[in-house]
Design an enzyme around this catalytic site. Structure first.
Site, PDB file in Angstrom:
ATOM      1  CD  GLN A  94      -1.152   0.072   3.735  1.00 50.58           C
ATOM      2  OE1 GLN A  94      -1.199   1.066   4.456  1.00 50.58           O
ATOM      3  NE2 GLN A  94      -1.900  -0.999   3.924  1.00 50.58           N
ATOM      4  CD  GLU A 164      -4.321   2.841   4.400  1.00 50.06           C
ATOM      5  OE1 GLU A 164      -4.856   3.013   5.515  1.00 50.06           O
ATOM      6  OE2 GLU A 164      -3.152   2.428   4.255  1.00 50.06           O
ATOM      7  CG  HIS A 191       5.039  11.785  -8.712  1.00 44.47           C
ATOM      8  ND1 HIS A 191       6.282  12.374  -8.835  1.00 44.47           N
ATOM      9  CD2 HIS A 191       5.138  10.596  -9.403  1.00 44.47           C
ATOM     10  CE1 HIS A 191       7.080  11.597  -9.555  1.00 44.47           C
ATOM     11  NE2 HIS A 191       6.400  10.511  -9.908  1.00 44.47           N
ATOM     12  CD  GLU A 237       5.824  11.010 -13.976  1.00 41.71           C
ATOM     13  OE1 GLU A 237       6.661  11.324 -14.854  1.00 41.71           O
ATOM     14  OE2 GLU A 237       6.136  10.416 -12.918  1.00 41.71           O
TER      15      GLU A 237
END
Length: 419
Positions: A94, A164, A191, A237
Site C-alpha cells: 500500500q 489507501e 507523486h 504523473e
C-alpha cells in the site's frame, strides 16, 4: 502452556554461553517479560489486571502462536537479519494518502483512473475510514463487496499494491481544511503515477472531465509526460507505458515517488524488504538520480544491468507499480539535511507505505537488527499486532500480517475500552 513453553525457550537462550548483540539481547529480555506477564494472566485470570492491564486485551490464538514462533528469530537476527527478513516474504502492499472528500477522491481514482475499490475499513469510534483501491487486470472481474470479511481477507493476501485513501470525518465540510500535497522545500513525498497507451489522449479526456494540470504533455523540457492534480492537489504523473507491455487497461497504477537522502542506505533497506532494483537512471548535469524498485513475482528477475536501456524498458512493461526513489546529489554528505515524511503536524498528506509479511514480530526484530527504528511497536497503541517502522529517511513503513489474525482477515486486534 504455549506461553510457559515459549518463556522457557527464551530463558534458555538468555542463559546460554553464546555472544549476542545488544539488540538481540534486549529483544529476548522484552519477549521474556511479555511472556511472563501473559503466563500470569493465563494462570490467574484477571487477577493481575491492575498491575499489567493485559486483561483488557483480546489475544487471538494465531497471535499467541505468532509470538511463540517469533522467539527463535532473535538468535537468527543477531547473525543474519537480512535472511530473517526475507524469509517473512515482505511484499509492498500500500501507499497511503489522506483525502479531504472521499467521494471526490473516489470519483477521480476509481472513475477517471480506472482503479477498483476492493475494500473499505471503517473506524467510527476513531473518526476515520480507509478506502483501498488497486488496478486489476481489465479481464479480471472483482465480485467481492468492499467492507465484507471476504474483501478483508482478499485485501491482506493479494499480491499487488493498493492506494489507501484515509478520510478523517468532517474534513469534507471544513472549507479551510486542506492536506499538504508535498513538493515544497524539504518535502519527501513527490507523486503517484499511472501508465497509459497515449498520454496526450488521456490528458485531453482528463481535462474535459474538469481536472487541472501541473504540467501538460507539451509543457516544460520533458515532453510526452504530464502531471494532473487530484482533488487534494496531489501530483499524479501520466506516463506512457511500454509498446509491448500487453496491458489492456486504460490506466494502471505505476509509481509512488519518494525523495531519499542517501541511495546506498535506502537501496539496502528496500532490497532487504524484498524489493528488486529494476532500473536506475542518472542525470549528472541536472544532479539527480532515479531508482525504481518492485517486489517482483516469483520467477521474474530484474535486468542484469538496471542502468541499461533494458531496465527502462522493463519498468515500462510492468503491470504493478514501482517505488521510485529520487536522489538529489549531495544530500548524502550534508549531515544537517533531512526530508519531511508527510506526517508533520503542519504538513500532513502522504502518510506511509506498507508491507504485508508472514510474521510481524519476526519482521520487526529483523528490521531492528538492520538499524530501523519504531514509530509504533507491534504491541503498542490500541491496534495490536501491526507495527510502524521508519526507513533511513524517516518515512513510516507499516508492517501488516499477511492474511490477518482471524477468520475475518483482521490484521490486528483491539484493546478493549472498558471506561
Amino acid at each position: 502452556q504455549t506461553h510457559n513453553k515459549s518463556l522457557r525457550v527464551v530463558l534458555s537462550c538468555l542463559t546460554r554461553q553464546r555472544p549476542f548483540d545488544t539488540i538481540a539481547r534486549l529483544n529476548l529480555l522484552r519477549t521474556a517479560t511479555s511472556l511472563l506477564l501473559l503466563s500470569c494472566v493465563s494462570a490467574f485470570g484477571g487477577g493481575f489486571s491492575p498491575l499489567c492491564g493485559l486483561a483488557k486485551l483480546r489475544f487471538p490464538l494465531s497471535a499467541t502462536r505468532a509470538a511463540a514462533r517469533g522467539i527463535r528469530s532473535a538468535l537468527r537476527m543477531s547473525s543474519d537479519p537480512v535472511s530473517t527478513l526475507r524469509a517473512q516474504r515482505p511484499s509492498w502492499q500500500q501507499t497511503m494518502l489522506r483525502v479531504k472528500d472521499k467521494d471526490a477522491s473516489l470519483k477521480f481514482y476509481r472513475d477517471a483512473m480506472g482503479m477498483t475499490l476492493i475494500d473499505i475499513i471503517k473506524f467510527p469510534n476513531m473518526g476515520f475510514d480507509l478506502y483501498f483501491l488497486t488496478t486489476l487486470p481489465q479481464d479480471e472481474p472483482y465480485t467481492l463487496t468492499p467492507g465484507s470479511d471476504e474483501a478483508h481477507k482478499y485485501l491482506w493476501s493479494m499480491s499487488g499494491t493498493t492506494l489507501e485513501l484515509t478520510h478523517n470525518y468532517g474534513t469534507e465540510n471544513d472549507p479551510d481544511h486542506k492536506y499538504h500535497p508535498g513538493n515544497e522545500e524539504g518535502d519527501g513525498f513527490g507523486h503517484v503515477a499511472f501508465n497509459c497507451e497515449d498520454v496526450y489522449e488521456a490528458c485531453e479526456k482528463l481535462e474535459k472531465a474538469g481536472y487541472q494540470f501541473k504540467k501538460k504533455p507539451d509543457e516544460g523540457r520533458m515532453k510526452g509526460l504530464a502531471f494532473v492534480y487530484d482533488p487534494d492537489r496531489y501530483w499524479v504523473e501520466i506516463v506512457m507505458r511500454g509498446s509491448e507491455a500487453g496491458i489492456k487497461n486504460k490506466f494502471n497504477l505505476s509509481q509512488t515517488m519518494l525523495r531519499i537522502k542517501d541511495p546506498k542506505k535506502s537501496l539496502a533497506f528496500y532490497k532487504a524488504m524484498g524489493m528488486s532494483l529494476c532500473s536506475e537512471r542518472h542525470f549528472p548535469e541536472a544532479k539527480f538520480s532515479l531508482y525504481f524498485l518492485q517486489c517482483l513475482p516469483k520467477g521474474v528477475s530484474p535486468p542484469e544491468n538496471p542502468a541499461s536501456d533494458d531496465g527502462k524498458v522493463f519498468v515500462k512493461g510492468l503491470f504493478n507499480p514501482v517505488l521510485e526513489l529520487t536522489h538529489n546529489h549531495g544530500t548524502e554528505i550534508d549531515d544537517k539535511f533531512s526530508y519531511k515524511n508527510g506526517n508533520e503536524p503542519e504538513g500532513k498528506g502522504f502518510g506511509h507505505i506498507g508491507f504485508v509479511v508472514d510474521d510481524v514480530f519476526e519482521t520487526c526484530k529483523a528490521m531492528e537488527g538492520l538499524g530501523a527504528t519504531y514509530k509504533k511497536e507491534p504491541m503498542g497503541g490500541t491496534m495490536k499486532g501491526l507495527a510502524f517502522m521508519q526507513d533511513p529517511d524517516g518515512y513510516w513503513i507499516e508492517i501488516i500480517k499477511r492474511g490477518g489474525y482471524d477468520d475475518k482477515g483482521a490484521p490486528y486486534w483491539l484493546e478493549e475500552n472498558k471506561d
